[in-house]
Scaffold this motif. Sequence first.
Motif, mmCIF file in Angstrom:
data_model
loop_
_atom_site.group_PDB
_atom_site.id
_atom_site.type_symbol
_atom_site.label_atom_id
_atom_site.label_comp_id
_atom_site.label_asym_id
_atom_site.label_seq_id
_atom_site.Cartn_x
_atom_site.Cartn_y
_atom_site.Cartn_z
ATOM 1 N N ARG A 5 0.839 -1.200 0.000
ATOM 2 C CA ARG A 5 0.000 0.000 0.000
ATOM 3 C C ARG A 5 0.873 1.248 0.000
ATOM 4 N NH1 ARG A 5 -3.993 0.598 5.062
ATOM 5 N NH2 ARG A 5 -2.189 1.621 6.000
ATOM 6 N N HIS A 6 0.381 2.320 -0.596
ATOM 7 C CA HIS A 6 1.131 3.570 -0.576
ATOM 8 C C HIS A 6 1.160 4.145 0.848
ATOM 9 C CE1 HIS A 6 -3.059 4.972 -1.275
ATOM 10 N NE2 HIS A 6 -2.708 6.056 -0.594
ATOM 11 N N GLU A 7 2.150 4.952 1.113
ATOM 12 C CA GLU A 7 2.332 5.524 2.443
ATOM 13 C C GLU A 7 1.228 6.531 2.753
ATOM 14 O OE1 GLU A 7 4.611 4.764 4.766
ATOM 15 O OE2 GLU A 7 5.359 3.176 3.455
ATOM 16 N N SER A 8 0.819 6.553 4.018
ATOM 17 C CA SER A 8 -0.181 7.516 4.468
ATOM 18 C C SER A 8 0.182 7.951 5.885
ATOM 19 C CB SER A 8 -1.569 6.885 4.455
ATOM 20 O OG SER A 8 -2.549 7.814 4.867
ATOM 21 N N PRO A 9 0.165 9.254 6.170
ATOM 22 C CA PRO A 9 0.548 9.715 7.505
ATOM 23 C C PRO A 9 -0.430 9.227 8.570
ATOM 24 C CG PRO A 9 -0.382 11.524 6.218
ATOM 25 C CD PRO A 9 -0.208 10.387 5.281
ATOM 26 N N THR A 10 0.107 8.881 9.735
ATOM 27 C CA THR A 10 -0.728 8.345 10.825
ATOM 28 C C THR A 10 -0.675 9.189 12.097
ATOM 29 O OG1 THR A 10 1.098 6.951 11.627
ATOM 30 C CG2 THR A 10 -0.390 5.986 9.981
ATOM 31 N N ARG A 11 0.143 10.204 12.124
ATOM 32 C CA ARG A 11 0.412 10.926 13.368
ATOM 33 C C ARG A 11 -0.836 11.483 14.024
ATOM 34 N NH1 ARG A 11 4.253 16.038 12.897
ATOM 35 N NH2 ARG A 11 2.417 16.706 11.727
ATOM 36 N N ASN A 12 -1.716 12.111 13.250
ATOM 37 C CA ASN A 12 -2.886 12.772 13.834
ATOM 38 C C ASN A 12 -4.164 11.943 13.732
ATOM 39 O OD1 ASN A 12 -1.452 15.160 14.505
ATOM 40 N ND2 ASN A 12 -1.594 15.844 12.370
ATOM 41 N N ILE A 13 -4.054 10.699 13.284
ATOM 42 C CA ILE A 13 -5.240 9.881 13.047
ATOM 43 C C ILE A 13 -6.093 9.698 14.305
ATOM 44 C CG2 ILE A 13 -6.073 7.604 12.358
ATOM 45 C CD1 ILE A 13 -5.175 9.348 10.042
ATOM 46 N N PRO A 14 -5.524 9.402 15.484
ATOM 47 C CA PRO A 14 -6.396 9.216 16.668
ATOM 48 C C PRO A 14 -7.273 10.432 16.971
ATOM 49 C CG PRO A 14 -4.212 8.326 17.100
ATOM 50 C CD PRO A 14 -4.122 9.055 15.784
ATOM 51 N N LYS A 15 -6.716 11.637 16.866
ATOM 52 C CA LYS A 15 -7.512 12.833 17.108
ATOM 53 C C LYS A 15 -8.575 13.023 16.032
ATOM 54 C CE LYS A 15 -4.091 15.545 19.687
ATOM 55 N NZ LYS A 15 -3.283 16.799 19.715
ATOM 56 N N TRP A 229 -4.546 6.565 -6.747
ATOM 57 C CA TRP A 229 -4.567 7.251 -5.454
ATOM 58 C C TRP A 229 -3.249 7.924 -5.097
ATOM 59 C CZ3 TRP A 229 -8.862 8.744 -3.397
ATOM 60 C CH2 TRP A 229 -10.034 8.049 -3.685
ATOM 61 N N THR A 230 -2.235 7.781 -5.942
ATOM 62 C CA THR A 230 -0.974 8.516 -5.727
ATOM 63 C C THR A 230 -0.727 9.514 -6.856
ATOM 64 O OG1 THR A 230 0.287 6.714 -6.793
ATOM 65 C CG2 THR A 230 0.095 6.670 -4.387
ATOM 66 N N HIS A 231 -1.778 9.782 -7.637
ATOM 67 C CA HIS A 231 -1.636 10.700 -8.770
ATOM 68 C C HIS A 231 -1.220 12.091 -8.316
ATOM 69 C CE1 HIS A 231 -2.451 12.594 -12.626
ATOM 70 N NE2 HIS A 231 -3.197 13.495 -12.007
ATOM 71 N N ASP A 232 -1.754 12.535 -7.176
ATOM 72 C CA ASP A 232 -1.357 13.837 -6.637
ATOM 73 C C ASP A 232 -1.455 13.779 -5.113
ATOM 74 O OD1 ASP A 232 -4.095 14.356 -5.871
ATOM 75 O OD2 ASP A 232 -4.491 15.029 -7.920
ATOM 76 N N GLU A 233 -1.009 14.844 -4.467
ATOM 77 C CA GLU A 233 -0.928 14.844 -3.010
ATOM 78 C C GLU A 233 -2.301 14.725 -2.354
ATOM 79 O OE1 GLU A 233 1.009 17.512 0.640
ATOM 80 O OE2 GLU A 233 1.149 18.194 -1.443
ATOM 81 N N ASP A 234 -3.295 15.397 -2.909
ATOM 82 C CA ASP A 234 -4.632 15.338 -2.317
ATOM 83 C C ASP A 234 -5.170 13.919 -2.296
ATOM 84 O OD1 ASP A 234 -4.668 18.026 -1.790
ATOM 85 O OD2 ASP A 234 -5.819 18.578 -3.572
ATOM 86 N N ARG A 235 -5.013 13.223 -3.406
ATOM 87 C CA ARG A 235 -5.482 11.837 -3.442
ATOM 88 C C ARG A 235 -4.694 10.967 -2.472
ATOM 89 N NH1 ARG A 235 -6.242 10.269 -9.837
ATOM 90 N NH2 ARG A 235 -7.833 11.842 -10.353
ATOM 91 N N ALA A 236 -3.385 11.180 -2.419
ATOM 92 C CA ALA A 236 -2.547 10.346 -1.564
ATOM 93 C C ALA A 236 -2.909 10.491 -0.092
ATOM 94 C CB ALA A 236 -1.072 10.684 -1.780
ATOM 95 N N LEU A 237 -3.471 11.640 0.280
ATOM 96 C CA LEU A 237 -3.852 11.882 1.671
ATOM 97 C C LEU A 237 -5.281 11.442 1.977
ATOM 98 C CD1 LEU A 237 -2.276 15.433 2.183
ATOM 99 C CD2 LEU A 237 -1.443 13.254 3.106
ATOM 100 N N ASP A 238 -6.026 11.042 0.962
ATOM 101 C CA ASP A 238 -7.417 10.641 1.131
ATOM 102 C C ASP A 238 -7.475 9.194 1.623
ATOM 103 O OD1 ASP A 238 -10.116 9.980 0.909
ATOM 104 O OD2 ASP A 238 -10.394 11.194 -0.899
ATOM 105 N N THR A 239 -8.053 8.983 2.802
ATOM 106 C CA THR A 239 -8.087 7.627 3.369
ATOM 107 C C THR A 239 -8.961 6.678 2.563
ATOM 108 O OG1 THR A 239 -9.907 8.230 4.866
ATOM 109 C CG2 THR A 239 -7.656 8.471 5.701
#
Length: 283
Positions: A5-15, A229-239
Amino acid sequence: MRIPRHESPTRNIPKILESHTEDFWEDVEDLRTEPSWFSNVLADAIKLFGLRCTLDPEADKLETWEACVTAMQVGSALFASAQATTGSIEYRIGHKMHTIRAGALPRAHAGNWLNAFWLACICREKKRMTELCQFPASRLRQADGLLDEYIYNWVEALQAYWLKRPKLGDKLVAAVEGTDPAALRHAPRDGVLQIMYPPMNLLTQLARGDQDKFNTELAKALEWHKDYWTHDEDRALDTEGLVALGPLGVCCLAVQAGFTITVESEYLPKHLLEGAWVNEFPT
C-alpha cells in the motif's frame, strides 16, 4: 505476489478519528428526520473505515471490523429507506436500532449502490446483498446526479451474478464496453479505467472460474488502484484510497466461490478478506 500500500501519515489519526466519530453519530441521529443527508453519512462512514485501516492495515482489531460493519449498515439503510412504504424504518447502525425517515430515493444512485454492495460483500451479509440486488436499476436512474450508462449495466451485472440471473454475460460485456473513454460523458477517464473497470474484469474471471487469471488481474487492479490514489498529493492523503473497496468486494465473492487469493496487499486487509470477524456480534 505482494502489492504494498502507498504511504499515508498516521500521526494525527487518533484525534481525527475522535472528532469524526462524534460528528458521524450526530449525523446518524439526524437521519430520523432528514434522509437527504444519507450520501454524506455513507461517505463519512467509509472515511472512518479508511481511517481505522490507516492504523490497522490487516484489520485485525475489533474497532476496524466495527467501522466496516457500520459503513455496511449505513449503505444498506440508505436503500431500505429509499424503498420504504411507511414513513420511517427501524434499522441497526452500530450496536443499536435507529429510527430512519423514509425517502432517501434521491440519494439512492448507482455509485452509492456499489459502495453499499461492496461493503455487504466484505461483511458476508448475504441477506443484505440479496436485498440490494433486488433494488431495481430503474429506480437508481430516478436518483439525483448524472451518471454514465456503463454504471447501470455494471449494477445489473452484479445483481445477475448474485441472483443467478441469465443476463450476466450481456450486462457485463455492456458495462466493460461502456468504460471506453469515447463512451464517457460525465465520469473522469482515470477514475473509470483505474477504479471502476478493474472489478468488472475480476468478476469476468470469477464467472469463468479462472482462478489463476483472477489473481493475475487482481495484481494489476491493485497497481492501477495505487497509481490512481498517488496521482497527486490530495489523493494520496485521502483515506478512501487505503482500501481497494471494489476489488476487495469481488475477492470476497471469489473466496465464497472457493477461489484462493494469492495476492497480498494492505489494500485488501487480510482479516476482512478471510472473513475472520464475521459473526463476532449481531449486525
